[in-house]
Design a protein around this motif. Structure first.
Motif, PDB file in Angstrom:
ATOM      1  N   LEU A  61      80.048   2.742  52.219  1.00 59.74           N
ATOM      2  CA  LEU A  61      79.916   1.545  51.408  1.00 59.74           C
ATOM      3  C   LEU A  61      78.826   0.679  52.027  1.00 59.74           C
ATOM      4  N   LYS A  62      77.738   0.499  51.311  1.00 60.10           N
ATOM      5  CA  LYS A  62      76.608  -0.274  51.821  1.00 60.10           C
ATOM      6  C   LYS A  62      76.914  -1.770  51.752  1.00 60.10           C
ATOM      7  N   GLU A  63      77.448  -2.211  50.612  1.00 63.55           N
ATOM      8  CA  GLU A  63      77.813  -3.609  50.411  1.00 63.55           C
ATOM      9  C   GLU A  63      78.708  -3.710  49.187  1.00 63.55           C
ATOM     10  N   SER A  64      79.401  -4.839  49.076  1.00 64.74           N
ATOM     11  CA  SER A  64      80.248  -5.037  47.903  1.00 64.74           C
ATOM     12  C   SER A  64      80.459  -6.526  47.655  1.00 64.74           C
ATOM     13  N   THR A  65      80.649  -6.855  46.387  1.00 65.11           N
ATOM     14  CA  THR A  65      80.943  -8.213  45.961  1.00 65.11           C
ATOM     15  C   THR A  65      82.192  -8.160  45.094  1.00 65.11           C
ATOM     16  N   HIS A  66      83.103  -9.090  45.323  1.00 67.36           N
ATOM     17  CA  HIS A  66      84.392  -9.081  44.632  1.00 67.36           C
ATOM     18  C   HIS A  66      84.679 -10.471  44.073  1.00 67.36           C
ATOM     19  N   GLN A  67      85.017 -10.531  42.785  1.00 64.51           N
ATOM     20  CA  GLN A  67      85.432 -11.790  42.170  1.00 64.51           C
ATOM     21  C   GLN A  67      86.948 -11.804  42.164  1.00 64.51           C
ATOM     22  N   LEU A  68      87.526 -12.881  42.684  1.00 59.52           N
ATOM     23  CA  LEU A  68      88.975 -12.986  42.824  1.00 59.52           C
ATOM     24  C   LEU A  68      89.533 -14.064  41.901  1.00 59.52           C
ATOM     25  N   SER A  69      90.545 -13.684  41.134  1.00 60.46           N
ATOM     26  CA  SER A  69      91.305 -14.634  40.321  1.00 60.46           C
ATOM     27  C   SER A  69      92.745 -14.602  40.797  1.00 60.46           C
ATOM     28  N   LEU A  70      93.336 -15.787  40.950  1.00 62.28           N
ATOM     29  CA  LEU A  70      94.745 -15.902  41.342  1.00 62.28           C
ATOM     30  C   LEU A  70      95.499 -16.624  40.246  1.00 62.28           C
ATOM     31  N   VAL A  75      89.083 -18.063  41.487  1.00 63.45           N
ATOM     32  CA  VAL A  75      89.091 -18.909  42.679  1.00 63.45           C
ATOM     33  C   VAL A  75      87.863 -18.720  43.559  1.00 63.45           C
ATOM     34  N   GLY A  76      87.151 -17.610  43.436  1.00 62.35           N
ATOM     35  CA  GLY A  76      85.962 -17.443  44.246  1.00 62.35           C
ATOM     36  C   GLY A  76      85.540 -16.008  44.425  1.00 62.35           C
ATOM     37  N   ASP A  77      84.642 -15.825  45.372  1.00 61.59           N
ATOM     38  CA  ASP A  77      84.035 -14.517  45.625  1.00 61.59           C
ATOM     39  C   ASP A  77      84.278 -14.075  47.061  1.00 61.59           C
ATOM     40  N   LEU A  78      84.350 -12.783  47.223  1.00 60.25           N
ATOM     41  CA  LEU A  78      84.435 -12.143  48.534  1.00 60.25           C
ATOM     42  C   LEU A  78      83.214 -11.235  48.640  1.00 60.25           C
ATOM     43  N   VAL A  79      82.472 -11.362  49.730  1.00 56.61           N
ATOM     44  CA  VAL A  79      81.255 -10.569  49.890  1.00 56.61           C
ATOM     45  C   VAL A  79      81.325  -9.806  51.206  1.00 56.61           C
ATOM     46  N   VAL A  80      81.199  -8.482  51.112  1.00 62.36           N
ATOM     47  CA  VAL A  80      81.165  -7.616  52.292  1.00 62.36           C
ATOM     48  C   VAL A  80      79.717  -7.176  52.450  1.00 62.36           C
ATOM     49  N   VAL A  81      79.076  -7.625  53.537  1.00 57.85           N
ATOM     50  CA  VAL A  81      77.659  -7.323  53.732  1.00 57.85           C
ATOM     51  C   VAL A  81      77.428  -6.253  54.797  1.00 57.85           C
ATOM     52  N   SER A 118      85.416  -5.779  41.330  1.00 55.79           N
ATOM     53  CA  SER A 118      84.515  -5.399  42.423  1.00 55.79           C
ATOM     54  C   SER A 118      83.253  -4.713  41.932  1.00 55.79           C
ATOM     55  N   LYS A 119      82.130  -5.048  42.574  1.00 55.38           N
ATOM     56  CA  LYS A 119      80.854  -4.364  42.375  1.00 55.38           C
ATOM     57  C   LYS A 119      80.516  -3.717  43.711  1.00 55.38           C
ATOM     58  N   LEU A 120      80.453  -2.397  43.722  1.00 57.12           N
ATOM     59  CA  LEU A 120      80.269  -1.635  44.953  1.00 57.12           C
ATOM     60  C   LEU A 120      78.916  -0.935  44.969  1.00 57.12           C
ATOM     61  N   THR A 121      78.301  -0.881  46.146  1.00 57.05           N
ATOM     62  CA  THR A 121      77.076  -0.114  46.334  1.00 57.05           C
ATOM     63  C   THR A 121      77.349   0.914  47.421  1.00 57.05           C
ATOM     64  N   LEU A 122      77.340   2.188  47.026  1.00 59.30           N
ATOM     65  CA  LEU A 122      77.554   3.290  47.969  1.00 59.30           C
ATOM     66  C   LEU A 122      76.215   3.897  48.357  1.00 59.30           C
ATOM     67  N   GLU A 130      74.256   4.232  44.917  1.00 63.80           N
ATOM     68  CA  GLU A 130      75.035   4.433  43.700  1.00 63.80           C
ATOM     69  C   GLU A 130      75.872   3.171  43.489  1.00 63.80           C
ATOM     70  N   LYS A 131      75.687   2.506  42.355  1.00 63.17           N
ATOM     71  CA  LYS A 131      76.409   1.264  42.077  1.00 63.17           C
ATOM     72  C   LYS A 131      77.426   1.508  40.970  1.00 63.17           C
ATOM     73  N   TYR A 132      78.613   0.946  41.162  1.00 59.95           N
ATOM     74  CA  TYR A 132      79.590   0.986  40.088  1.00 59.95           C
ATOM     75  C   TYR A 132      80.599  -0.136  40.264  1.00 59.95           C
ATOM     76  N   LYS A 133      81.360  -0.353  39.194  1.00 63.75           N
ATOM     77  CA  LYS A 133      82.337  -1.437  39.174  1.00 63.75           C
ATOM     78  C   LYS A 133      83.741  -0.862  39.127  1.00 63.75           C
ATOM     79  N   THR A 134      84.668  -1.614  39.690  1.00 64.12           N
ATOM     80  CA  THR A 134      86.079  -1.250  39.628  1.00 64.12           C
ATOM     81  C   THR A 134      86.905  -2.534  39.673  1.00 64.12           C
TER      82      THR A 134
END
Length: 143
Positions: A61-70, A75-81, A118-122, A130-134
């Protein structure tokens, strides 16, 4: 007649052989779940994400961005760099700070339902991205 049968068998054999050599990109999948939300002393939230790799191939996993709703509220974003390696048929956890939208995460406590988009970049073969959403949903306790 024998030539026709032989030609058909040869074509079927070639198709079967080429199917075995197809790219593994189409077979890759990475699941992401929110497993923990922890409120720090300053009121900010830390989120623990569980990355699950159900495939027989290790994933990078190169990087990922996640939108979180509670409770249905964004409520915000989580970013794994930082890059994360996820071995085949195993899981890996990453803890990241929630970059929250003003006020939306301030009053969250106890057991809450979540939606994680989630938006993932592998990194594939150390050269292609390779980018995809889940997405995933469930319940988590804010600690």
């Amino acid at each position: 007649m024998k030539k026709l049968i032989f030609s058909c068998l040869l074509a079927l054999g070639a198709i079967a052989l080429l199917q075995g050599c197809s790219s593994k990109v189409g077979q890759l999948s990475l699941r992401v779940q929110l497993v923990k939300l922890e409120r720090k002393a300053d009121g900010s939230l830390l989120a623990s994400l569980l990355f699950s790799n159900p495939s027989v191939y290790p994933l990078n996993l190169k990087e990922s961005t996640h939108q979180l709703s509670l409770n249905g509220i964004p409520v915000g974003d989580l970013v794994v760099v930082e890059p994360i390696g996820v071995p085949s048929m195993q899981t890996t956890t990453a803890t990241v700070a929630l970059t929250h939208r003003v006020g939306n995460a301030a009053n969250v406590s106890g057991s809450v339902s979540y939606l994680l988009t989630s938006k993932l970049t592998l990194k594939i073969y150390d050269e292609n991205d390779e980018k995809y959403k889940t997405s995933s949903s469930g319940t988590v306790v804010v600690q």
